[in-house]
Scaffold this motif. Structure first.
Motif, PDB file in Angstrom:
ATOM      1  N   MET A   1     -20.213  32.466  91.643  1.00  0.00           N
ATOM      2  CA  MET A   1     -19.775  33.272  92.747  1.00  0.00           C
ATOM      3  C   MET A   1     -18.809  34.318  92.229  1.00  0.00           C
ATOM      4  O   MET A   1     -17.955  34.005  91.419  1.00  0.00           O
ATOM      5  N   GLU A   2     -18.943  35.478  92.739  1.00  0.00           N
ATOM      6  CA  GLU A   2     -18.059  36.547  92.321  1.00  0.00           C
ATOM      7  C   GLU A   2     -17.492  37.334  93.488  1.00  0.00           C
ATOM      8  O   GLU A   2     -16.513  38.031  93.342  1.00  0.00           O
ATOM      9  N   ARG A   3     -18.080  37.195  94.664  1.00  0.00           N
ATOM     10  CA  ARG A   3     -17.646  38.003  95.805  1.00  0.00           C
ATOM     11  C   ARG A   3     -16.916  37.137  96.831  1.00  0.00           C
ATOM     12  O   ARG A   3     -17.152  35.942  96.938  1.00  0.00           O
ATOM     13  N   ASP A   4     -16.022  37.774  97.603  1.00  0.00           N
ATOM     14  CA  ASP A   4     -15.257  37.056  98.621  1.00  0.00           C
ATOM     15  C   ASP A   4     -16.159  36.326  99.595  1.00  0.00           C
ATOM     16  O   ASP A   4     -15.873  35.196  99.981  1.00  0.00           O
ATOM     17  N   LYS A   5     -17.258  36.949 100.008  1.00  0.00           N
ATOM     18  CA  LYS A   5     -18.123  36.291 101.000  1.00  0.00           C
ATOM     19  C   LYS A   5     -18.758  35.024 100.427  1.00  0.00           C
ATOM     20  O   LYS A   5     -19.005  34.078 101.166  1.00  0.00           O
ATOM     21  N   ASP A   6     -18.982  34.973  99.109  1.00  0.00           N
ATOM     22  CA  ASP A   6     -19.521  33.757  98.491  1.00  0.00           C
ATOM     23  C   ASP A   6     -18.501  32.620  98.560  1.00  0.00           C
ATOM     24  O   ASP A   6     -18.847  31.479  98.861  1.00  0.00           O
ATOM     25  N   PHE A   7     -17.218  32.928  98.272  1.00  0.00           N
ATOM     26  CA  PHE A   7     -16.170  31.912  98.362  1.00  0.00           C
ATOM     27  C   PHE A   7     -15.932  31.490  99.807  1.00  0.00           C
ATOM     28  O   PHE A   7     -15.697  30.314 100.083  1.00  0.00           O
ATOM     29  N   PHE A   8     -15.993  32.420 100.728  1.00  0.00           N
ATOM     30  CA  PHE A   8     -15.841  32.103 102.144  1.00  0.00           C
ATOM     31  C   PHE A   8     -16.937  31.138 102.595  1.00  0.00           C
ATOM     32  O   PHE A   8     -16.665  30.132 103.244  1.00  0.00           O
ATOM     33  N   THR A   9     -18.178  31.424 102.221  1.00  0.00           N
ATOM     34  CA  THR A   9     -19.309  30.563 102.577  1.00  0.00           C
ATOM     35  C   THR A   9     -19.144  29.178 101.954  1.00  0.00           C
ATOM     36  O   THR A   9     -19.375  28.158 102.612  1.00  0.00           O
ATOM     37  N   ALA A  10     -18.734  29.119 100.686  1.00  0.00           N
ATOM     38  CA  ALA A  10     -18.540  27.833 100.013  1.00  0.00           C
ATOM     39  C   ALA A  10     -17.427  27.025 100.681  1.00  0.00           C
ATOM     40  O   ALA A  10     -17.539  25.806 100.823  1.00  0.00           O
ATOM     41  N   ALA A  11     -16.358  27.706 101.110  1.00  0.00           N
ATOM     42  CA  ALA A  11     -15.252  27.018 101.783  1.00  0.00           C
ATOM     43  C   ALA A  11     -15.705  26.460 103.129  1.00  0.00           C
ATOM     44  O   ALA A  11     -15.391  25.321 103.474  1.00  0.00           O
ATOM     45  N   LEU A  12     -16.444  27.245 103.901  1.00  0.00           N
ATOM     46  CA  LEU A  12     -16.932  26.769 105.203  1.00  0.00           C
ATOM     47  C   LEU A  12     -17.894  25.604 105.062  1.00  0.00           C
ATOM     48  O   LEU A  12     -17.865  24.653 105.841  1.00  0.00           O
ATOM     49  N   ALA A  13     -18.768  25.683 104.070  1.00  0.00           N
ATOM     50  CA  ALA A  13     -19.779  24.643 103.860  1.00  0.00           C
ATOM     51  C   ALA A  13     -19.228  23.462 103.060  1.00  0.00           C
ATOM     52  O   ALA A  13     -19.920  22.468 102.887  1.00  0.00           O
ATOM     53  N   GLN A  14     -17.985  23.562 102.600  1.00  0.00           N
ATOM     54  CA  GLN A  14     -17.362  22.551 101.751  1.00  0.00           C
ATOM     55  C   GLN A  14     -18.257  22.232 100.554  1.00  0.00           C
ATOM     56  O   GLN A  14     -18.493  21.073 100.213  1.00  0.00           O
ATOM     57  N   SER A  15     -18.729  23.284  99.921  1.00  0.00           N
ATOM     58  CA  SER A  15     -19.595  23.158  98.758  1.00  0.00           C
ATOM     59  C   SER A  15     -18.785  22.795  97.521  1.00  0.00           C
ATOM     60  O   SER A  15     -17.665  23.269  97.340  1.00  0.00           O
ATOM     61  N   LYS A  16     -19.363  21.983  96.665  1.00  0.00           N
ATOM     62  CA  LYS A  16     -18.746  21.678  95.380  1.00  0.00           C
ATOM     63  C   LYS A  16     -19.091  22.801  94.421  1.00  0.00           C
ATOM     64  O   LYS A  16     -20.238  23.233  94.339  1.00  0.00           O
ATOM     65  N   VAL A  17     -18.091  23.295  93.710  1.00  0.00           N
ATOM     66  CA  VAL A  17     -18.287  24.390  92.766  1.00  0.00           C
ATOM     67  C   VAL A  17     -17.767  23.982  91.388  1.00  0.00           C
ATOM     68  O   VAL A  17     -16.940  23.084  91.262  1.00  0.00           O
ATOM     69  N   SER A  18     -18.266  24.625  90.361  1.00  0.00           N
ATOM     70  CA  SER A  18     -17.768  24.435  89.003  1.00  0.00           C
ATOM     71  C   SER A  18     -17.222  25.768  88.501  1.00  0.00           C
ATOM     72  O   SER A  18     -17.501  26.815  89.070  1.00  0.00           O
ATOM     73  N   VAL A  19     -16.434  25.708  87.429  1.00  0.00           N
ATOM     74  CA  VAL A  19     -15.790  26.902  86.889  1.00  0.00           C
ATOM     75  C   VAL A  19     -16.443  27.251  85.555  1.00  0.00           C
ATOM     76  O   VAL A  19     -16.488  26.428  84.645  1.00  0.00           O
ATOM     77  N   TRP A  20     -16.936  28.478  85.465  1.00  0.00           N
ATOM     78  CA  TRP A  20     -17.604  28.964  84.259  1.00  0.00           C
ATOM     79  C   TRP A  20     -16.896  30.200  83.743  1.00  0.00           C
ATOM     80  O   TRP A  20     -16.325  30.966  84.510  1.00  0.00           O
TER      81      TRP A  20
END
Length: 50
Positions: A1-20
């Motif tokens: 993810m690189e854009r604010d809307k991607d992080f917003f969507t991940a936060a709302l969906a409570q998605s698990k993310v990794s750091v690359w």
């Protein structure tokens, strides 16, 4: 993810993310952290619970 809307969507969906980390011209990058659920973000940083 690189854009604010991607992080917003991940936060709302409570998605698990990794750091690359990726530098051009490396197309794959390197896994830095297995991360967790996105709790919040700002243009400067992101917070995930582990």
């Amino acid at each position: 993810m690189e854009r604010d809307k991607d992080f917003f969507t991940a936060a709302l969906a409570q998605s698990k993310v990794s750091v690359w980390y990726r530098e051009d011209p490396d197309p794959i990058g390197h896994l830095m952290d297995y991360g967790g659920i996105v709790e919040g973000y700002t243009p400067e940083s992101n917070k995930a619970s582990l």
